[in-house]
Design a protein around this motif. Structure first.
Motif, PDB file in Angstrom:
ATOM      1  N   ARG A 183       0.968  -1.141   0.363  1.00  0.00           N
ATOM      2  CA  ARG A 183       0.262  -0.001   0.061  1.00  0.00           C
ATOM      3  C   ARG A 183       0.931   1.477   0.191  1.00  0.00           C
ATOM      4  O   ARG A 183       1.120   1.785   0.994  1.00  0.00           O
ATOM      5  CB  ARG A 183      -0.448  -0.222   1.230  1.00  0.00           C
ATOM      6  CG  ARG A 183      -2.366   1.146   1.172  1.00  0.00           C
ATOM      7  CD  ARG A 183      -1.516   2.163   1.816  1.00  0.00           C
ATOM      8  NE  ARG A 183      -1.200   3.076   3.136  1.00  0.00           N
ATOM      9  CZ  ARG A 183      -0.138   3.820   3.212  1.00  0.00           C
ATOM     10  NH1 ARG A 183       0.360   4.333   2.201  1.00  0.00           N
ATOM     11  NH2 ARG A 183      -0.553   3.911   4.207  1.00  0.00           N
ATOM     12  N   GLU A 272       6.091   0.155   7.294  1.00  0.00           N
ATOM     13  CA  GLU A 272       5.877   1.495   6.459  1.00  0.00           C
ATOM     14  C   GLU A 272       5.097   0.843   4.951  1.00  0.00           C
ATOM     15  O   GLU A 272       5.526   0.075   4.495  1.00  0.00           O
ATOM     16  CB  GLU A 272       6.963   2.066   5.675  1.00  0.00           C
ATOM     17  CG  GLU A 272       6.735   3.371   5.571  1.00  0.00           C
ATOM     18  CD  GLU A 272       6.522   4.366   5.839  1.00  0.00           C
ATOM     19  OE1 GLU A 272       6.862   4.987   7.437  1.00  0.00           O
ATOM     20  OE2 GLU A 272       5.158   4.713   5.578  1.00  0.00           O
ATOM     21  N   ASP A 273       4.114   1.638   4.885  1.00  0.00           N
ATOM     22  CA  ASP A 273       2.997   1.502   3.685  1.00  0.00           C
ATOM     23  C   ASP A 273       2.804  -0.133   3.438  1.00  0.00           C
ATOM     24  O   ASP A 273       3.180  -0.548   2.517  1.00  0.00           O
ATOM     25  CB  ASP A 273       3.813   2.144   2.463  1.00  0.00           C
ATOM     26  CG  ASP A 273       3.403   3.389   2.558  1.00  0.00           C
ATOM     27  OD1 ASP A 273       2.979   4.572   3.501  1.00  0.00           O
ATOM     28  OD2 ASP A 273       4.341   4.057   1.353  1.00  0.00           O
ATOM     29  N   ASP A 296       2.584   4.001   9.584  1.00  0.00           N
ATOM     30  CA  ASP A 296       1.348   4.425   9.709  1.00  0.00           C
ATOM     31  C   ASP A 296       0.657   4.252   9.985  1.00  0.00           C
ATOM     32  O   ASP A 296      -1.014   5.428   9.968  1.00  0.00           O
ATOM     33  CB  ASP A 296       0.971   3.624   8.202  1.00  0.00           C
ATOM     34  CG  ASP A 296       2.027   3.948   7.444  1.00  0.00           C
ATOM     35  OD1 ASP A 296       1.579   5.138   6.225  1.00  0.00           O
ATOM     36  OD2 ASP A 296       2.658   3.074   6.577  1.00  0.00           O
TER      37      ASP A 296
HETATM   38 MG   LIG Z   1       3.306   5.460   4.542  1.00  0.00          MG
END
Ligand SMILES: [Mg+2]
Ligand SMILES: NC(=O)C1=CN([C@@H]2O[C@H](COP(=O)(O)OP(=O)(O)OC[C@H]3O[C@@H](n4cnc5c(N)ncnc54)[C@H](O)[C@@H]3O)[C@@H](O)[C@H]2O)C=CC1
Ligand SMILES: CC(=O)C(=O)O
Length: 520
Positions: A183, A272-273, A296
């Motif tokens: 993501r 992350e992500d 996030d």
């Molecule tokens: Mg992020």
């Protein structure tokens, strides 16, 4: 002015101060000749003085004239400014990628100069190395790829990670940013191309927290991709297979974490992500075993809470009034739920009443207002789901416009990943809210995914608002000499401090309390 030697020395002495137990002695270059020129950690380009050229076997490998660090810096900035001029009028994406390329080439060649220009010009360069341009870079990564940066662990490396981790050339690593590319910003599954995000995040660690650039490590965990376009792209550089799921997926992340903390027990890993299900699951799985956090969920929450508290102050109210703020959060993903749970913790602490702490918070996802009547209610969203009996005039799945009209919120906060969901009607409805100075946080990235633009916010919700966005917007000219001020609400204001604080304090874990304190 600075010199390269002085910069390197100050960097070393700062990191010595911070990490004195970890650094055994001065940084010794074991390479010679062309190997040094091709190593961005040590290369000084034409800046090597003659004595160093003799000592390091460089004589004859460079043009004879020595160009000082200051001259190199000025030459780079001149090239950058002329590129900026020459790309004016071209489509935004072409100009943005041209700027990214010139910075990336410097990063590949001479890190000392790269980080000096980055630190000195962070306001100008952050939108290039970070959001929004980094999103475009990730989307076009296979075409832009010239040299690898960081490490890549793939599903094909199962059983090999413990030895692979020793392939990284630095003796010590303090900060790792890890993604599985599932993501990336609001751009969805970009597979291996998501590596641009850890690189950009770690640049912010160096520029904003002074972390030693030789002790950072961007990592891509490539478990496949479900992005059909990438799977069919013959230039795609990642594994061409669907994403691993379930235990197969977790066993890859487990192996990576064991390998990292075996080699560098004091490292900090920032997740992350990751798509929501893995973001929450990996946070719960590792937070009590390793020094790690999910940016996030937790970094965003910390920054949003800081903004929410700042908004109360901007409204001329006392901080003790925060529990009375009516906040509508649009987006029930890892970021939106992270923000709500930290805001609820803050209210519970202020009021001492945990049971009613979520009373003034409203959560919407793609199916509208989330209530206890929601079929297949996600357990992570359940604490914020409204009891239909308590929200007179609103039903399960009510639209954002209905919610804003009914609730008249003080804050409208978007983490939906959907550009424009704060439509003209929604913003006009907010204009009628109860608040003396309503706040609009359009936090989704990159720019095209922002819930509204700054100009639309001031146009439709009125001039008396607090506006912040995840990606930067210019201040808005309101006419008559008035300016609509734009703030940036991005976790980049928090994660470098979290990593630095955890490092220098020698924290073994990163707790919610630390994040609350950071936000406050
Ligand atoms: Mg992020
Ligand atoms: N400014 C910042 O610091 C940060 C910004 N973000 C941004 O937040 C966005 C979301 O990130 P995640 O929560 O991780 O994604 P996610 O995919 O986990 O969640 C997205 C949520 O938005 C909801 N949604 C989708 N369409 C919607 C619509 N039309 N109306 C209302 N809700 C809708 C979905 O149902 C889901 O609950 C991304 O664009 C990301 O770039 C994320 C982290 C930090
Ligand atoms: C800023 C950030 O972490 C995101 O948009 O995912």
């Amino acid at each position: 002015m600075w010199s390269q030697a002085r910069f390197a020395a100050s960097r070393l002495s700062r990191s010595r101060r911070l990490f004195s137990s970890a650094i055994p002695g001065p940084c010794i270059v074991h390479k010679r000749g062309a190997d040094i020129l091709h190593d961005p950690w040590f290369n000084k380009d034409t800046g090597f003085p003659l004595t160093e050229r003799d000592r390091l076997g460089l004589r004859g490998l460079l043009p004879p004239r020595v160009i000082s660090f200051e001259q190199q810096y000025a030459r780079f900035m001149e090239s950058y400014r002329s590129l900026e001029k020459n790309t004016k009028g071209q489509p935004d994406s072409i100009a943005a990628l041209a700027k990214w390329r010139i910075l990336n080439r410097l990063h590949d060649r001479n890190e000392t100069l790269y980080y000096r220009v980055l630190i000195d010009n962070i306001k100008d360069f952050a939108p290039t190395i970070y959001t929004p341009t980094v999103g475009l870079v990730c989307q076009n990564y296979s075409g832009l790829f010239r040299r690898p940066r960081g490490m890549y662990f793939s599903a094909k490396d199962k059983g090999e990670m413990m030895s692979m981790i020793y392939n990284w050339p630095a003796q010590q690593v303090d900060m790792i940013v890890l993604t599985d590319g599932s993501r990336i910003l609001g751009l969805g599954d970009l597979g291996v191309q998501g590596i641009g995000i850890p690189i950009g995040k770690l640049d912010m660690y160096v520029a904003a927290a002074g972390i030693n650039p030789q002790r950072i490590l961007p990592v891509m965990l490539d478990v496949g991709t479900n992005n059909q376009r990438l799977l069919e792209d013959r230039l795609y550089l990642g594994l061409r297979q669907p994403r691993l799921e379930g235990e197969e997926y977790l066993s890859i992340v487990d192996e990576f974490m064991e390998a990292v903390f075996t080699r560098w027990p004091k490292a900090i890993v920032q997740f992350e992500d990751f798509q929501m299900k893995w973001a929450f699951e990996t946070l719960e799985r590792y937070r009590k075993r390793f020094c790690m956090f999910n940016d996030d969920i937790q970094g965003t929450a910390g920054v949003a809470l800081a903004g929410l508290l700042g908004t109360v102050r901007a409204q001329g109210r006392s901080l003790a009034d925060f529990p009375n703020q009516k906040i509508v959060v649009v987006g029930a993903g890892s970021a939106g739920l992270g923000v709500l749970s930290m805001a609820v913790q803050a209210v519970a602490r202020m009021t001492g009443k945990a049971e009613t702490a979520a009373r003034n918070f409203f959560l919407l996802d793609k199916d509208g207002l989330v209530t206890k009547e929601r079929k297949n209610l996600d357990p992570a969203a359940a604490p914020f789901a409204k009891d239909p009996g308590q929200i007179v005039g609103l039903r399960e799945g009510a639209s954002l416009l209905e919610v804003v009209k009914k609730v008249k919120p003080d804050v409208l906060l978007g983490l939906s990943g959907v550009g424009g969901v704060f439509s003209e009607e929604v913003l006009k409805a907010l204009h009628e809210s109860d608040s003396s100075k309503p706040a609009i946080f359009a936090m989704s990235n990159p720019t095209m995914n922002a819930e509204c633009t700054a100009a639309d916010a001031f146009k439709h919700a009125g001039e008396n608002i607090v506006f912040a966005s995840g990606s930067p917007f210019e201040n808005v000219n309101l006419g008559n000499g008035k300016v609509g001020h734009v703030n940036q609400a991005n976790n980049m204001y928090l994660f470098p401090g979290i990593g630095l604080g955890a490092s220098i304090s020698g924290a073994r874990f990163i707790t919610d309390g630390m994040l609350q304190a950071a936000a406050e």
